[in-house]
Design a protein around this motif. Sequence first.
Motif, PDB file in Angstrom:
ATOM      1  N   LEU A   1      -3.775   3.379   6.160  1.00  0.00           N
ATOM      2  CA  LEU A   1      -2.936   2.264   7.037  1.00  0.00           C
ATOM      3  C   LEU A   1      -3.777   1.102   7.178  1.00  0.00           C
ATOM      4  CD1 LEU A   1      -1.154   4.588   9.557  1.00  0.00           C
ATOM      5  CD2 LEU A   1      -0.179   3.619   7.379  1.00  0.00           C
ATOM      6  N   SER A   2      -3.081   0.034   7.210  1.00  0.00           N
ATOM      7  CA  SER A   2      -3.963  -1.253   7.453  1.00  0.00           C
ATOM      8  C   SER A   2      -3.873  -1.717   8.928  1.00  0.00           C
ATOM      9  CB  SER A   2      -3.107  -2.222   6.670  1.00  0.00           C
ATOM     10  OG  SER A   2      -1.717  -2.540   7.057  1.00  0.00           O
ATOM     11  N   GLY A   3      -2.778  -2.398   9.284  1.00  0.00           N
ATOM     12  CA  GLY A   3      -2.898  -3.010  10.693  1.00  0.00           C
ATOM     13  C   GLY A   3      -2.830  -1.935  11.683  1.00  0.00           C
ATOM     14  N   ALA A   4      -2.023  -2.563  12.913  1.00  0.00           N
ATOM     15  CA  ALA A   4      -1.769  -1.763  14.010  1.00  0.00           C
ATOM     16  C   ALA A   4      -0.635  -0.844  13.511  1.00  0.00           C
ATOM     17  CB  ALA A   4      -1.474  -2.687  15.131  1.00  0.00           C
TER      18      ALA A   4
ATOM     19  N   PHE B   1      -0.280  -0.153   3.851  1.00  0.00           N
ATOM     20  CA  PHE B   1      -1.678   0.575   3.566  1.00  0.00           C
ATOM     21  C   PHE B   1      -2.739  -0.780   3.110  1.00  0.00           C
ATOM     22  CE2 PHE B   1       0.517   4.484   1.510  1.00  0.00           C
ATOM     23  CZ  PHE B   1       0.917   4.893   3.004  1.00  0.00           C
ATOM     24  N   ARG B   2      -3.783  -0.402   3.534  1.00  0.00           N
ATOM     25  CA  ARG B   2      -4.857  -1.329   3.106  1.00  0.00           C
ATOM     26  C   ARG B   2      -4.842  -1.367   1.495  1.00  0.00           C
ATOM     27  NH1 ARG B   2      -9.757  -0.062   3.138  1.00  0.00           N
ATOM     28  NH2 ARG B   2      -9.702   2.337   3.565  1.00  0.00           N
ATOM     29  N   PRO B   3      -5.221  -2.428   0.976  1.00  0.00           N
ATOM     30  CA  PRO B   3      -5.549  -2.537  -0.796  1.00  0.00           C
ATOM     31  C   PRO B   3      -6.642  -1.416  -0.894  1.00  0.00           C
ATOM     32  CG  PRO B   3      -6.451  -4.485   0.129  1.00  0.00           C
ATOM     33  CD  PRO B   3      -5.762  -3.602   1.442  1.00  0.00           C
ATOM     34  N   VAL B   4      -6.161  -0.411  -1.538  1.00  0.00           N
ATOM     35  CA  VAL B   4      -7.238   0.566  -2.167  1.00  0.00           C
ATOM     36  C   VAL B   4      -6.911   0.861  -3.625  1.00  0.00           C
ATOM     37  CG1 VAL B   4      -7.442   1.744   0.103  1.00  0.00           C
ATOM     38  CG2 VAL B   4      -5.656   2.371  -1.528  1.00  0.00           C
ATOM     39  N   ASP B   5      -7.915   1.596  -4.054  1.00  0.00           N
ATOM     40  CA  ASP B   5      -7.800   2.079  -5.464  1.00  0.00           C
ATOM     41  C   ASP B   5      -6.887   3.391  -5.497  1.00  0.00           C
ATOM     42  OD1 ASP B   5      -8.053   3.426  -7.794  1.00  0.00           O
ATOM     43  OD2 ASP B   5     -10.052   2.750  -8.153  1.00  0.00           O
TER      44      ASP B   5
ATOM     45  N   LEU C   1      -4.225   9.209   6.811  1.00  0.00           N
ATOM     46  CA  LEU C   1      -3.464   7.973   6.958  1.00  0.00           C
ATOM     47  C   LEU C   1      -4.447   6.943   7.610  1.00  0.00           C
ATOM     48  CD1 LEU C   1       0.339   8.604   6.728  1.00  0.00           C
ATOM     49  CD2 LEU C   1      -1.167   8.284   4.962  1.00  0.00           C
ATOM     50  N   ARG C   2      -4.688   7.461   8.784  1.00  0.00           N
ATOM     51  CA  ARG C   2      -5.283   6.726   9.898  1.00  0.00           C
ATOM     52  C   ARG C   2      -6.848   6.520   9.662  1.00  0.00           C
ATOM     53  NH1 ARG C   2      -2.962   8.042  15.631  1.00  0.00           N
ATOM     54  NH2 ARG C   2      -4.630   6.528  16.205  1.00  0.00           N
ATOM     55  N   GLY C   3      -7.329   7.542   9.283  1.00  0.00           N
ATOM     56  CA  GLY C   3      -8.926   7.649   9.110  1.00  0.00           C
ATOM     57  C   GLY C   3      -9.478   7.990  10.257  1.00  0.00           C
ATOM     58  N   LEU C   4     -10.922   8.120  10.352  1.00  0.00           N
ATOM     59  CA  LEU C   4     -11.642   8.468  11.325  1.00  0.00           C
ATOM     60  C   LEU C   4     -11.991   7.437  12.441  1.00  0.00           C
ATOM     61  CD1 LEU C   4     -14.270  11.033   9.996  1.00  0.00           C
ATOM     62  CD2 LEU C   4     -12.197  11.370  11.626  1.00  0.00           C
ATOM     63  N   LEU C   5     -12.091   6.185  11.810  1.00  0.00           N
ATOM     64  CA  LEU C   5     -12.786   5.098  12.920  1.00  0.00           C
ATOM     65  C   LEU C   5     -11.519   4.983  13.837  1.00  0.00           C
ATOM     66  CD1 LEU C   5     -14.403   2.836  10.359  1.00  0.00           C
ATOM     67  CD2 LEU C   5     -15.372   4.142  12.323  1.00  0.00           C
ATOM     68  N   SER C   6     -11.950   4.449  15.012  1.00  0.00           N
ATOM     69  CA  SER C   6     -10.803   4.086  16.054  1.00  0.00           C
ATOM     70  C   SER C   6     -10.456   2.920  16.398  1.00  0.00           C
ATOM     71  CB  SER C   6     -11.405   4.714  17.416  1.00  0.00           C
ATOM     72  OG  SER C   6     -12.393   4.009  17.503  1.00  0.00           O
ATOM     73  N   GLY C   7     -11.256   1.930  16.836  1.00  0.00           N
ATOM     74  CA  GLY C   7     -10.906   0.462  17.175  1.00  0.00           C
ATOM     75  C   GLY C   7     -11.251  -0.334  15.955  1.00  0.00           C
TER      76      GLY C   7
END
Lengths: 246, 246
Positions: free
Chosen positions: A203-206, B156-160, B199-205
């Motif tokens: 996911l990208s943004g908020a 989504f973020r631009p990813v491969d 989808l959201r990954g591990l990182l938070s902020g």
Amino acid sequence: MVQSATARRLEASGPGAEKRRREILGAASRLFRARGLHATGMREIAAALGMTAGNLYYYFPSKQDLLAYCQEETLGQLLDLARGGASGPRRTPDQRLRDLIEGHVTVLNEATPGSLAHLEVNEVAAARRASLLARRRSYETAIRRLIDAGVAAGTFRPVDSRLATLALLGALNWTVKWFQPDGRKSATEVGREFADLLLRGLLSGAPKHARAAGSPAAAAKRHERPGATSFNGSLSKRERGGSNGA
Amino acid sequence: MVQSATARRLEASGPGAEKRRREILGAASRLFRARGLHATGMREIAAALGMTAGNLYYYFPSKQDLLAYCQEETLGQLLDLARGGASGPRRTPDQRLRDLIEGHVTVLNEATPGSLAHLEVNEVAAARRASLLARRRSYETAIRRLIDAGVAAGTFRPVDSRLATLALLGALNWTVKWFQPDGRKSATEVGREFADLLLRGLLSGAPKHARAAGSPAAAAKRHERPGATSFNGSLSKRERGGSNGA
DNA sequence: AGAGAATTTGAACCGTGGTTCAAAGCGCGA
DNA sequence: TCGCGCTTTGAACCACGGTTCAAATTCTCT
């Protein structure tokens, strides 16, 4: 009961013996991975080094041991990786996890000697399996701790670190199933992108994530697929081997 | 050369035949997964259903076919899943991907009949493998398109997307290696958490990600591990079978 | 009940592949 | 050069497991 000390001394004591063993291990590992564990015979491994099947037994007591050593080797490198990152000065959990991910993919797919993953662990006999499982568990724990640390530090979202570790390892270990050395990206590059993917997610943004309203696994309930795969199709009996692509 | 049409009609034409085949497929699938493909013999599969080894050949021409059908079955369910999501009204790519992930884990770990994953694809003979690989490719493409769509939509973020798909599938398929039906979480729950994770990954902020300054794979370069794994350790020759845990 | 088909059995076949072993090679110090 | 261990060979051993098959059993329909 007394043969162990005596009989075993007869095997492989020369100077080049250790080097030879490395070679064998390398060839075995390569073949195991390329053609599958059961598909590769001792004669084949031997042939790859221009030697004879029986000769292998001068260096290794069994095929099982060959496999076990391959796994020990790989596992050792992974554990080195985990420990190496830990000893570093003050690095944040996410940085360390990044490196670990990248290193993991690299080790599994580029390391020369033993590149056989945890895969096939249950193929090794009980006694040896115990040791392997213990070390594997150790590695997994290291990763899990890293994630926990990240969560505690607030860098990571609060997640089930056990599941996160498993997901992570799945993605990483699966690479051995598709990675090709002559592909468009190097193992290290893949590792880097994976790290990014797994840490940041898709996911990208908020996240405007509305909990999926539809029925999630409803489609999976269609077990009664009428005549989907008919059994009476053409069945060509017998057929063997052939080259296996990724 | 003329036996095909005639000889084959002799096999399994009764009414309960199809049901019987399902049972066999189920037992085979269960055993393949529990003890490994090569570890399970035909006699064992037969025994699990209270029948005889040779009797299996009345329903299936070979072990290869048993395996192939298992995979076809699973693959069919996965494709249904992918198609099902596509037909739904207007759902965003991330919602559909969520459901797909959840469904995938569910199918692989809870579906009754054929729960053998893509794993072991290279074990089936060339002719049949072609078909399987084609369908698998189709499934992978579906996922990839979903990701592409998400990227295009900005969700989504631009990813491969190729790599992302591979990472995703790795995490999902790997579940068959550790998931336990009587574990603390159901397959569907695992799927749900995995979806969230991926989808959201591990990182938070806000990612304050400074490109890891240290040497990433530097630690992996320690190939010359001195006497790390000594080969002359105690080697217990011969040892067989035993129960295999996850 | 009886015929014929569907199903099941049990034993045997047979290739494969891990493993063993005695008989050579080979290398090197004396 | 001789001798003596380290290595290598090649053939044979042997068990395991997928597969075949003819005979036996069960099922079904009349």
